[in-house]
Design a protein around this motif. Sequence first.
Motif, mmCIF file in Angstrom:
data_model
loop_
_atom_site.group_PDB
_atom_site.id
_atom_site.type_symbol
_atom_site.label_atom_id
_atom_site.label_comp_id
_atom_site.label_asym_id
_atom_site.label_seq_id
_atom_site.Cartn_x
_atom_site.Cartn_y
_atom_site.Cartn_z
ATOM 1 N N ASP A 91 0.769 -1.255 0.000
ATOM 2 C CA ASP A 91 0.000 0.000 0.000
ATOM 3 C C ASP A 91 0.800 1.306 0.000
ATOM 4 O O ASP A 91 0.429 2.249 0.710
ATOM 5 C CB ASP A 91 -0.932 0.043 1.216
ATOM 6 C CG ASP A 91 -1.821 -1.177 1.366
ATOM 7 O OD1 ASP A 91 -1.944 -1.938 0.400
ATOM 8 O OD2 ASP A 91 -2.384 -1.357 2.448
ATOM 9 N N GLN A 108 0.844 4.171 -1.527
ATOM 10 C CA GLN A 108 -0.085 4.773 -2.478
ATOM 11 C C GLN A 108 -0.394 6.233 -2.186
ATOM 12 O O GLN A 108 -0.373 6.667 -1.035
ATOM 13 C CB GLN A 108 -1.435 4.049 -2.404
ATOM 14 C CG GLN A 108 -1.430 2.588 -2.711
ATOM 15 C CD GLN A 108 -2.742 1.958 -2.279
ATOM 16 O OE1 GLN A 108 -2.741 1.102 -1.398
ATOM 17 N NE2 GLN A 108 -3.848 2.367 -2.870
ATOM 18 N N GLU A 126 -2.528 -3.020 -3.043
ATOM 19 C CA GLU A 126 -3.074 -1.667 -3.003
ATOM 20 C C GLU A 126 -4.369 -1.673 -2.207
ATOM 21 O O GLU A 126 -5.272 -2.472 -2.483
ATOM 22 C CB GLU A 126 -3.342 -1.124 -4.411
ATOM 23 C CG GLU A 126 -2.075 -0.777 -5.169
ATOM 24 C CD GLU A 126 -2.333 -0.119 -6.509
ATOM 25 O OE1 GLU A 126 -1.394 0.515 -7.031
ATOM 26 O OE2 GLU A 126 -3.457 -0.231 -7.045
ATOM 27 N N ASN A 135 -7.840 -0.188 -1.324
ATOM 28 C CA ASN A 135 -8.938 0.639 -1.845
ATOM 29 C C ASN A 135 -8.438 1.653 -2.886
ATOM 30 O O ASN A 135 -8.567 2.864 -2.702
ATOM 31 C CB ASN A 135 -9.617 1.360 -0.671
ATOM 32 C CG ASN A 135 -10.959 1.959 -1.057
ATOM 33 O OD1 ASN A 135 -11.465 1.759 -2.161
ATOM 34 N ND2 ASN A 135 -11.532 2.713 -0.137
ATOM 35 N N PRO A 136 -7.835 1.175 -3.974
ATOM 36 C CA PRO A 136 -7.146 2.084 -4.902
ATOM 37 C C PRO A 136 -8.056 3.131 -5.543
ATOM 38 O O PRO A 136 -7.587 4.216 -5.901
ATOM 39 C CB PRO A 136 -6.555 1.138 -5.956
ATOM 40 C CG PRO A 136 -7.326 -0.138 -5.827
ATOM 41 C CD PRO A 136 -7.741 -0.230 -4.390
ATOM 42 N N GLU A 137 -9.357 2.827 -5.661
ATOM 43 C CA GLU A 137 -10.279 3.806 -6.250
ATOM 44 C C GLU A 137 -10.364 5.070 -5.387
ATOM 45 O O GLU A 137 -10.543 6.169 -5.916
ATOM 46 C CB GLU A 137 -11.685 3.200 -6.404
ATOM 47 C CG GLU A 137 -11.767 1.986 -7.315
ATOM 48 C CD GLU A 137 -11.425 0.678 -6.628
ATOM 49 O OE1 GLU A 137 -11.394 -0.356 -7.309
ATOM 50 O OE2 GLU A 137 -11.171 0.681 -5.401
ATOM 51 N N LYS A 138 -10.215 4.909 -4.081
ATOM 52 C CA LYS A 138 -10.309 6.057 -3.172
ATOM 53 C C LYS A 138 -8.942 6.616 -2.793
ATOM 54 O O LYS A 138 -8.777 7.828 -2.660
ATOM 55 C CB LYS A 138 -11.056 5.659 -1.886
ATOM 56 C CG LYS A 138 -12.514 5.271 -2.108
ATOM 57 C CD LYS A 138 -13.359 6.501 -2.391
ATOM 58 C CE LYS A 138 -14.771 6.130 -2.776
ATOM 59 N NZ LYS A 138 -15.665 5.998 -1.674
ATOM 60 N N GLY A 177 -5.982 6.081 -4.440
ATOM 61 C CA GLY A 177 -5.062 6.298 -5.551
ATOM 62 C C GLY A 177 -4.105 5.134 -5.711
ATOM 63 O O GLY A 177 -4.047 4.235 -4.875
ATOM 64 N N GLY A 178 -3.353 5.179 -6.795
ATOM 65 C CA GLY A 178 -2.435 4.085 -7.103
ATOM 66 C C GLY A 178 -1.115 4.206 -6.372
ATOM 67 O O GLY A 178 -0.832 5.204 -5.696
ATOM 68 N N PRO A 224 -5.703 -5.638 -5.560
ATOM 69 C CA PRO A 224 -6.501 -4.699 -4.754
ATOM 70 C C PRO A 224 -7.067 -5.387 -3.516
ATOM 71 O O PRO A 224 -7.356 -6.586 -3.539
ATOM 72 C CB PRO A 224 -7.619 -4.276 -5.707
ATOM 73 C CG PRO A 224 -7.732 -5.385 -6.695
ATOM 74 C CD PRO A 224 -6.371 -6.028 -6.800
ATOM 75 N N TYR A 275 -9.495 -4.464 0.315
ATOM 76 C CA TYR A 275 -10.354 -3.507 1.019
ATOM 77 C C TYR A 275 -10.320 -3.732 2.524
ATOM 78 O O TYR A 275 -10.669 -2.833 3.295
ATOM 79 C CB TYR A 275 -11.780 -3.577 0.449
ATOM 80 C CG TYR A 275 -11.758 -3.234 -1.023
ATOM 81 C CD1 TYR A 275 -11.804 -1.914 -1.450
ATOM 82 C CD2 TYR A 275 -11.576 -4.227 -1.989
ATOM 83 C CE1 TYR A 275 -11.698 -1.583 -2.792
ATOM 84 C CE2 TYR A 275 -11.460 -3.911 -3.331
ATOM 85 C CZ TYR A 275 -11.535 -2.596 -3.726
ATOM 86 O OH TYR A 275 -11.410 -2.269 -5.056
#
Length: 198
Positions: free
Chosen positions: A32, A34, A69, A71-74, A76-77, A93, A95
């Motif tokens: 993570d 990120q 990673e 929760n990459p949608e929230k 970021g990468g 990914p 969560y």
Amino acid sequence: MTLVAKVKESESVKTREDEMLTRENTGLIVVDIQGKLAGLVQDSARLIVNTTLLIKGVKALNLPILWLEQNPEKLGGTVPEIASALSPNRPIPKYTFDACGAEAFIQAVQESNITKWLVCGIEAHICVYQTVLSLLELGHEVELVCDCVSSRTTFNKELAIAKLTSKGAGMTGLEMCLYELVADCRAAEFKEILRLIK
């Protein structure tokens, strides 16, 4: 000393080979690193540089790498320097803070046939801590690469390391683990490892 005590003592003694990281038994888990959070942790620039070097060294030694990673949608990468070093690997990914809550991660761990994991990433006291604890509970050996983990506060990083070592995790560093893995200055990869960490 009784015979029973002697037997128990001999069973608990590990050989140097059991203790050492080797190319046959070791992999890397990157947790993570990120988005904005990667810039907020303590000594973030050093963390990113060290982790990039660790990844390059592990790749030079042709060891398996698992890339996580949260929760990459929230969030970021993965930061570009580390993502570039990890390419062509793809992130897994997740969560749950504990990566062992992600089926794809557990499957990748099982398929790797690796018994010892180097772990780096953020935050030491949340996702790194929970993931390492679960890996230990599943019977894996884990070594924290201590100069490649961080948290927003030094206290939380130190707390995580102390708590995990009390539960059976080992500690190592960037140079220490790479030299342990390359093992011999005559190895073909030695010059590459030396170039990375000089």
